[in-house]
Write an enzyme that holds these catalytic residues in place. Structure first.
Site, PDB file in Angstrom:
ATOM      1  N   HIS A 297      62.990  19.897  69.851  1.00 60.09           N
ATOM      2  CA  HIS A 297      62.556  20.433  71.145  1.00 60.09           C
ATOM      3  C   HIS A 297      63.724  20.894  72.012  1.00 60.09           C
ATOM      4  O   HIS A 297      63.507  21.495  73.059  1.00 60.09           O
ATOM      5  CB  HIS A 297      61.655  19.442  71.887  1.00 60.09           C
ATOM      6  CG  HIS A 297      62.315  18.179  72.353  1.00 60.09           C
ATOM      7  ND1 HIS A 297      62.166  16.979  71.703  1.00 60.09           N
ATOM      8  CD2 HIS A 297      63.092  17.911  73.429  1.00 60.09           C
ATOM      9  CE1 HIS A 297      62.813  16.033  72.347  1.00 60.09           C
ATOM     10  NE2 HIS A 297      63.396  16.575  73.415  1.00 60.09           N
TER      11      HIS A 297
ATOM     12  N   SER B 239      67.906  13.585  74.745  1.00 62.92           N
ATOM     13  CA  SER B 239      67.209  14.181  73.609  1.00 62.92           C
ATOM     14  C   SER B 239      68.225  14.836  72.681  1.00 62.92           C
ATOM     15  O   SER B 239      69.023  15.666  73.111  1.00 62.92           O
ATOM     16  CB  SER B 239      66.217  15.242  74.092  1.00 62.92           C
ATOM     17  OG  SER B 239      65.154  14.676  74.790  1.00 62.92           O
TER      18      SER B 239
END
Length: 304
Positions: free
Chosen positions: A133, A260
């Site tokens: 992502h 992330s």
């Protein structure tokens, strides 16, 4: 077990950066076929100007930026990587040293020119691993935002406004259709290819696919660039792996949005090996995409 290794002691020496691979690898540089369910089919994106990009001077954003996970999932769990109870994270201030310089702060520009933050880690001279992502936005609900991001500025060993290795911008990304097509969190991993050999200066981590029993005896180590701390500062935490399944690794290691794409590492004989790619938070444990054999094979191919 499949292992790709980079000895820590040699990380600073460009002449000694050739990756050392485990005996079960035998696939470096080969095309990786899709898995039986098609979810491991490799996808890639490269803008035409990629080869003309080079190191550049970093300019600070004019406002605090949010975690790239919010672009796909919104500001709430499952991607609000979580601090559980007391915050055990420790700030890393010697970020110019190995192994901390292997971690890179990311400034991400999406297709709609919105800007976000994330983390990645080197696995070779040109290649960094990150979450899927980070490189490809799914289901944002914002016109023009979904799909491959426009560019990512990579800042290894960043410490606030200090960039000990400068920065380099990439528009060359990889992921798999399990993420780009299906948005399946079990396949949420990707890679960034840079147009310089900056990784030969910073060094890189090995990575490996270990059986459940080994991982359940392992301490996980995570360092990255969380958005709840002063911008561009690196923070570290470690704790035992809580549980695993076929495609994910779970751990009660404190993280926050902005991390992330961080490496979930184990240390073996003083060397660091990625075992998962950090991507998600939860009420009691956080989690990352496990480096299984298909993931391992893709990382080897992307590194080559």
């Amino acid at each position: 077990m499949a292992v790709s290794n980079q000895p820590e002691e040699q990380a600073a020496l460009a002449a000694e950066q050739a990756p050392v691979t485990g005996p079960s690898e035998g696939v470096e540089g080969k095309a990786i076929p899709p898995g039986a369910d098609g979810l491991e089919h490799v996808e890639g994106y490269q803008r035409p100007e990629y080869e003309r990009l080079a190191a550049e001077i970093w300019t600070a954003p004019t406002a605090d930026l949010r975690d790239i996970g919010e672009a796909s999932f919104g500001p709430l769990p499952p991607v609000a990587e979580t601090v559980h109870g007391v915050d055990d994270r420790v700030q890393i201030t010697n970020t110019a040293d190995y192994p901390w310089r292997v971690h890179a702060s990311l400034l991400i520009t999406a297709a709609d020119n919105s800007r976000w933050i994330g983390t990645a880690w080197f696995i070779g001279p040109h290649t960094l691993v990150t979450a899927g992502h980070v490189v490809h936005i799914k289901n944002s609900g914002v016109a023009g935002r979904d799909g491959w991001v426009k560019s990512i500025q990579v800042m290894p060993g960043r410490d606030g406004t200090v960039m000990p290795y400068g920065s380099v911008t990439s528009t060359n990304f990889r992921s798999v259709t399990g993420w780009t097509g299906s948005g399946d969190e079990n396949y949420d991993y990707g890679a960034i290819t840079i147009p310089t050999e900056l990784g030969s200066t910073t060094g890189w981590f090995g990575f490996g696919a270990w059986p459940d029993a080994d991982l359940l005896k392992t301490t996980g180590n995570i360092s990255g660039y969380p958005g709840d701390k002063p911008p561009g500062t690196q923070w570290y935490d470690a704790r035992a792996i809580s549980s695993v399944n076929a495609l994910k690794v779970y751990y009660d290691i404190d993280t926050a949005g902005g991390q992330s794409g961080s490496a979930v590492c184990r240390i073996v004989d003083g060397n660091r090996y990625g075992i998962a790619v950090h991507a998600y938070g939860g009420a009691t444990v956080n989690s990352g995409t496990r480096i299984t054999r298909p993931v391992y094979d893709n990382l080897v191919a992307w590194r080559a």
